[in-house]
Design a protein around this motif. Structure first.
Motif, PDB file in Angstrom:
ATOM      1  N   LYS A 255       0.837  -1.236   0.045  1.00 55.93           N
ATOM      2  CA  LYS A 255      -0.052   0.036  -0.099  1.00 55.93           C
ATOM      3  C   LYS A 255       0.898   1.221   0.116  1.00 55.93           C
ATOM      4  CE  LYS A 255      -3.954  -2.040   2.258  1.00 55.93           C
ATOM      5  NZ  LYS A 255      -4.807  -2.121   3.664  1.00 55.93           N
ATOM      6  N   GLN A 256       2.147   1.255   0.683  1.00 55.07           N
ATOM      7  CA  GLN A 256       2.824   2.204   0.873  1.00 55.07           C
ATOM      8  C   GLN A 256       3.631   2.790  -0.533  1.00 55.07           C
ATOM      9  OE1 GLN A 256       5.497   1.375   3.859  1.00 55.07           O
ATOM     10  NE2 GLN A 256       4.463   2.674   5.364  1.00 55.07           N
ATOM     11  N   ARG A 257       3.927   1.467  -1.132  1.00 53.41           N
ATOM     12  CA  ARG A 257       4.612   1.732  -2.408  1.00 53.41           C
ATOM     13  C   ARG A 257       3.626   2.050  -3.489  1.00 53.41           C
ATOM     14  NH1 ARG A 257       7.992  -3.930  -2.731  1.00 53.41           N
ATOM     15  NH2 ARG A 257       9.798  -3.254  -1.625  1.00 53.41           N
ATOM     16  N   THR A 258       2.318   1.596  -3.452  1.00 56.10           N
ATOM     17  CA  THR A 258       1.346   2.314  -4.493  1.00 56.10           C
ATOM     18  C   THR A 258       1.099   3.676  -3.939  1.00 56.10           C
ATOM     19  OG1 THR A 258       0.298   0.166  -4.378  1.00 56.10           O
ATOM     20  CG2 THR A 258      -1.188   1.863  -4.944  1.00 56.10           C
ATOM     21  N   ALA A 259       1.156   4.106  -2.800  1.00 58.03           N
ATOM     22  CA  ALA A 259       0.683   5.547  -2.465  1.00 58.03           C
ATOM     23  C   ALA A 259       1.924   6.464  -3.057  1.00 58.03           C
ATOM     24  CB  ALA A 259       0.651   5.821  -0.836  1.00 58.03           C
ATOM     25  N   VAL A 260       3.113   5.976  -3.175  1.00 54.79           N
ATOM     26  CA  VAL A 260       4.199   6.689  -3.708  1.00 54.79           C
ATOM     27  C   VAL A 260       3.957   6.747  -5.357  1.00 54.79           C
ATOM     28  CG1 VAL A 260       6.961   6.517  -4.260  1.00 54.79           C
ATOM     29  CG2 VAL A 260       6.026   5.946  -1.941  1.00 54.79           C
ATOM     30  N   ILE A 261       3.683   5.766  -5.874  1.00 53.15           N
ATOM     31  CA  ILE A 261       3.177   5.865  -7.280  1.00 53.15           C
ATOM     32  C   ILE A 261       2.139   7.125  -7.317  1.00 53.15           C
ATOM     33  CG2 ILE A 261       2.194   4.818  -9.242  1.00 53.15           C
ATOM     34  CD1 ILE A 261       3.500   2.328  -8.175  1.00 53.15           C
ATOM     35  N   VAL A 262       1.094   7.143  -6.588  1.00 51.08           N
ATOM     36  CA  VAL A 262       0.284   7.960  -6.724  1.00 51.08           C
ATOM     37  C   VAL A 262       0.686   9.682  -6.530  1.00 51.08           C
ATOM     38  CG1 VAL A 262      -2.168   8.877  -5.952  1.00 51.08           C
ATOM     39  CG2 VAL A 262      -1.422   6.494  -6.298  1.00 51.08           C
ATOM     40  N   ILE A 263       1.438   9.622  -5.551  1.00 49.44           N
ATOM     41  CA  ILE A 263       2.133  10.854  -4.960  1.00 49.44           C
ATOM     42  C   ILE A 263       3.002  11.365  -6.050  1.00 49.44           C
ATOM     43  CG2 ILE A 263       3.672  12.068  -3.444  1.00 49.44           C
ATOM     44  CD1 ILE A 263       2.513  10.334  -1.335  1.00 49.44           C
ATOM     45  N   VAL A 414      -2.174   4.403 -14.323  1.00 47.81           N
ATOM     46  CA  VAL A 414      -2.392   5.537 -13.526  1.00 47.81           C
ATOM     47  C   VAL A 414      -1.232   6.461 -13.698  1.00 47.81           C
ATOM     48  CG1 VAL A 414      -2.088   6.327 -11.017  1.00 47.81           C
ATOM     49  CG2 VAL A 414      -3.514   4.351 -11.561  1.00 47.81           C
ATOM     50  N   TRP A 415       0.284   5.920 -13.608  1.00 51.80           N
ATOM     51  CA  TRP A 415       1.158   6.656 -14.034  1.00 51.80           C
ATOM     52  C   TRP A 415       1.090   7.363 -15.353  1.00 51.80           C
ATOM     53  CZ3 TRP A 415       5.432   8.718 -11.926  1.00 51.80           C
ATOM     54  CH2 TRP A 415       6.416   9.296 -12.854  1.00 51.80           C
ATOM     55  N   LEU A 416       0.393   6.954 -16.359  1.00 54.63           N
ATOM     56  CA  LEU A 416       0.485   7.633 -17.592  1.00 54.63           C
ATOM     57  C   LEU A 416      -0.908   8.547 -17.577  1.00 54.63           C
ATOM     58  CD1 LEU A 416       0.691   4.676 -19.962  1.00 54.63           C
ATOM     59  CD2 LEU A 416       2.596   6.310 -19.700  1.00 54.63           C
ATOM     60  N   LEU A 417      -1.675   8.442 -16.437  1.00 55.48           N
ATOM     61  CA  LEU A 417      -2.922   9.164 -16.257  1.00 55.48           C
ATOM     62  C   LEU A 417      -2.328  10.798 -16.094  1.00 55.48           C
ATOM     63  CD1 LEU A 417      -6.002   9.395 -16.083  1.00 55.48           C
ATOM     64  CD2 LEU A 417      -5.702   9.014 -13.859  1.00 55.48           C
ATOM     65  N   SER A 418      -1.162  10.848 -15.362  1.00 55.95           N
ATOM     66  CA  SER A 418      -0.524  12.129 -15.311  1.00 55.95           C
ATOM     67  C   SER A 418      -0.501  12.891 -16.376  1.00 55.95           C
ATOM     68  CB  SER A 418       0.879  11.924 -14.437  1.00 55.95           C
ATOM     69  OG  SER A 418       1.795  11.406 -15.402  1.00 55.95           O
ATOM     70  N   THR A 419      -0.089  12.265 -17.212  1.00 52.96           N
ATOM     71  CA  THR A 419      -0.180  12.847 -18.818  1.00 52.96           C
ATOM     72  C   THR A 419      -1.345  13.249 -19.493  1.00 52.96           C
ATOM     73  OG1 THR A 419       2.034  11.362 -18.946  1.00 52.96           O
ATOM     74  CG2 THR A 419       1.173  12.861 -20.866  1.00 52.96           C
ATOM     75  N   PHE A 420      -2.374  12.473 -18.994  1.00 54.65           N
ATOM     76  CA  PHE A 420      -3.606  13.056 -19.461  1.00 54.65           C
ATOM     77  C   PHE A 420      -4.178  14.117 -18.852  1.00 54.65           C
ATOM     78  CE2 PHE A 420      -8.041  12.625 -17.702  1.00 54.65           C
ATOM     79  CZ  PHE A 420      -8.739  13.122 -18.816  1.00 54.65           C
ATOM     80  N   VAL A 421      -3.841  14.376 -17.492  1.00 53.06           N
ATOM     81  CA  VAL A 421      -4.377  15.494 -16.970  1.00 53.06           C
ATOM     82  C   VAL A 421      -3.370  16.696 -17.420  1.00 53.06           C
ATOM     83  CG1 VAL A 421      -4.663  16.707 -14.651  1.00 53.06           C
ATOM     84  CG2 VAL A 421      -5.123  14.156 -14.854  1.00 53.06           C
ATOM     85  N   ALA A 422      -2.228  16.480 -17.618  1.00 51.30           N
ATOM     86  CA  ALA A 422      -1.092  17.060 -17.912  1.00 51.30           C
ATOM     87  C   ALA A 422      -1.454  17.842 -19.479  1.00 51.30           C
ATOM     88  CB  ALA A 422       0.366  16.733 -17.885  1.00 51.30           C
ATOM     89  N   ASN A 423      -1.813  16.953 -20.333  1.00 52.88           N
ATOM     90  CA  ASN A 423      -1.979  17.459 -21.747  1.00 52.88           C
ATOM     91  C   ASN A 423      -3.124  18.620 -21.906  1.00 52.88           C
ATOM     92  OD1 ASN A 423      -0.171  16.485 -24.171  1.00 52.88           O
ATOM     93  ND2 ASN A 423      -0.247  14.851 -22.399  1.00 52.88           N
ATOM     94  N   ILE A 424      -4.398  18.049 -20.918  1.00 49.53           N
ATOM     95  CA  ILE A 424      -5.414  18.948 -21.019  1.00 49.53           C
ATOM     96  C   ILE A 424      -5.273  20.367 -20.282  1.00 49.53           C
ATOM     97  CG2 ILE A 424      -7.602  19.199 -20.090  1.00 49.53           C
ATOM     98  CD1 ILE A 424      -8.115  16.289 -20.624  1.00 49.53           C
ATOM     99  N   LEU A 425      -4.304  20.259 -19.226  1.00 48.81           N
ATOM    100  CA  LEU A 425      -3.946  21.559 -18.722  1.00 48.81           C
ATOM    101  C   LEU A 425      -3.212  22.253 -19.577  1.00 48.81           C
ATOM    102  CD1 LEU A 425      -3.624  23.376 -16.046  1.00 48.81           C
ATOM    103  CD2 LEU A 425      -1.803  21.824 -15.565  1.00 48.81           C
ATOM    104  N   GLY A 426      -2.097  21.744 -20.162  1.00 45.09           N
ATOM    105  CA  GLY A 426      -1.513  22.189 -20.995  1.00 45.09           C
ATOM    106  C   GLY A 426      -1.878  23.092 -22.258  1.00 45.09           C
ATOM    107  N   GLY A 427      -3.124  22.185 -22.790  1.00 49.18           N
ATOM    108  CA  GLY A 427      -3.776  22.668 -24.004  1.00 49.18           C
ATOM    109  C   GLY A 427      -4.485  24.021 -23.273  1.00 49.18           C
ATOM    110  N   GLN A 428      -5.132  24.066 -22.218  1.00 51.89           N
ATOM    111  CA  GLN A 428      -5.634  25.070 -21.695  1.00 51.89           C
ATOM    112  C   GLN A 428      -4.525  26.303 -21.506  1.00 51.89           C
ATOM    113  OE1 GLN A 428      -8.956  25.440 -21.834  1.00 51.89           O
ATOM    114  NE2 GLN A 428      -8.593  23.481 -22.768  1.00 51.89           N
ATOM    115  N   LEU A 429      -3.470  25.941 -20.928  1.00 53.53           N
ATOM    116  CA  LEU A 429      -2.463  26.860 -20.882  1.00 53.53           C
ATOM    117  C   LEU A 429      -1.969  27.575 -22.364  1.00 53.53           C
ATOM    118  CD1 LEU A 429      -0.254  25.426 -18.379  1.00 53.53           C
ATOM    119  CD2 LEU A 429      -1.619  27.470 -17.758  1.00 53.53           C
TER     120      LEU A 429
END
Length: 468
Positions: A255-263, A414-429
């Protein structure tokens, strides 16, 4: 209990048969070339997308406004990194990773073909939808297969992911050159004084690249990968665990290792939001504000997107060797969060270089003070690339090491999900560069990246303890 739940990677038996632990298994190089051609397809299409969207209809484009175009670009690239979450879930439970890679490759080839065959908004949306779906099957599984080639504590793992990452960027280097040349030069014509671009031929080249990669993967897979990835992770886990153990909840350490991935996933969102400006605001800025004339010829705008993969090809072997050398030294390798924090700071430094260019050119295309030298863009991509090498391949390796085997593909998603949020944020920026100005947006991205990098360095020890 924790030891009982640990599963040996599917490729362990093959690894034990290797005569030398110093050499990488041949399966790594098959995955290297498979990913190379998939990235050729992705980056070839991506290099043209913003230009295709903003170019007038009579010139072979679709005539979108710039703010709309960069938003479409952001949502497209973002959802390419959202669907791997779904694809990872499916392969963790129902289908083998190799089957998923093949399904994804075929669907992506069809997506590029749709862009080639149908020059309309309908063709655009169909093509992008197919590319997004196909990427969901392909992306999380090929990275996970790389991790399965190595035992859990194999010191070659980080180096292997850096080599794999170099394969990604060999494809990404040639893609803008080939697809951009076809679209902006070879098939460029002038009819009645109107310049017409051959964007569809660039998309066709991306389609052909995807097909080549799938042929290699399916023809050579059994020879170099053996049984790795043939069954779903869930099926494999059930075979190796008793019925009661298979349903055992995650241990505290898991669980701790999974939390690190999410953080860490949350931290790198802003890295990718800044990094992915390459295909949107940086492309438009380069097109309008940078002097691209050299040796009597105007360098195609799309070619500048080859700088990042070129630098990775040149620098990845050195970075890979550095990690191996540090891991064998008395002091040991840098902590994973430390590497990633430094990567974010380097991204911010790249934007500091870019700000120097904006101060020379201004942000108003109607009143450009003077055009910037191409070297500003070159050095911006250089810093971004070094930052990427400190962060991205290390992150892929981290997920493959820390994720519980039952959720390996899901957590890669989940790791690649960061790029999902990032690209939408980046498009708006990027869309705000038209109203607020390039200086303001590039300043925001640069200083935020450096600030978050410093925070990550400060909490590195805490995260490392959770990972051990």
């Amino acid at each position: 209990m924790e030891a009982a739940l640990k599963l040996e990677p599917a490729g362990q038996q093959q690894m034990e048969e290797q005569p030398s632990k110093k050499k990488h298994p041949p399966g790594l190089y098959l995955l290297f070339f498979t990913e190379l051609w998939e990235r050729f397809s992705y980056y070839g299409m991506r290099a043209l997308l913003t230009l295709y969207l903003t170019t007038a209809l009579v010139s072979g484009g679709l005539g979108f406004k710039e703010s709309t175009a960069v938003s479409i670009y952001g949502f497209y690239t973002g959802f390419c990194y959202f669907t791997p979450l779904i694809g990872g879930y499916l392969t963790d439970r129902f289908i083998g990773r190799r089957v998923a890679i093949t399904i994804g490759g075929i669907i992506m080839a069809l997506g590029n073909f749709a862009l080639f065959a149908e020059h309309s908004k309908w063709g655009l949306y169909l093509g992008l939808l197919l590319l997004i779906i196909g990427n969901g099957f392909f992306k999380p599984n090929i990275s996970t297969l790389v991790g399965e080639l190595y035992e859990e504590h194999d010191k070659r793992r980080d180096a292997a992911f850096t080599i794999f990452y170099m394969g990604i960027n060999v494809g990404a280097f040639f893609a803008p050159l080939v697809c951009g040349y076809l679209a902006e030069d070879y098939f460029k014509t002038t009819v009645n004084g109107i310049v017409q671009y051959g964007f569809k031929y660039g998309f066709l080249a991306a389609c052909i690249g995807m097909i080549i990669g799938q042929l290699l993967f399916n023809l050579l897979g059994d020879r170099y990968l053996g049984d790795i990835g043939k069954v779903s992770a869930g099926t494999s886990a059930k075979k190796k665990m008793s019925g009661s153990t298979a349903k055992t909840p995650l241990t505290k350490k898991e669980k701790q290792r999974t939390a690190v991935i999410v953080i860490l996933t949350c931290f790198v969102i802003f890295f990718w939001a800044g990094f992915e400006q390459a295909g949107s605001s940086l492309t438009i800025y380069t097109e309008k504000f940078v002097n691209r004339h050299a040796f009597g010829w105007d360098v195609p705008t799309s070619w500048f997107q080859s700088l990042n993969p070129l630098f990775i090809i040149l620098l990845a072997p050195m970075i890979s060797a550095l990690w191996v050398k540090l891991s064998n030294s008395k002091k040991g390798d840098l902590k994973i969060p430390t590497k990633m924090g430094l990567g974010m700071i380097l991204l911010g430094l790249g934007y500091m270089v870019l700000l120097l260019a904006v101060m020379r050119t201004g942000s108003d295309e109607q009143h450009i003070i003077m055009k910037a030298n191409m070297l500003f863009i070159v050095f911006t991509y250089f810093f971004h690339t070094v930052g990427e090498l400190f962060l991205s391949p290390v992150g892929l390796s981290m997920v493959s090491k820390l994720a519980p085997v039952r959720y390996a593909s899901l957590l890669m998603g989940v790791w690649l999900l960061s790029t999902f949020v990032a690209n939408i944020l980046g498009g708006q920026l990027a869309s705000f560069t038209q109203s607020l100005g390039y200086f303001e947006i590039f300043s925001l991205i640069g200083f935020m990246a450096m600030g978050l990098g410093v925070i990550l360095l400060l909490i590195s020890n805490k995260l490392t303890k959770m990972m051990e």
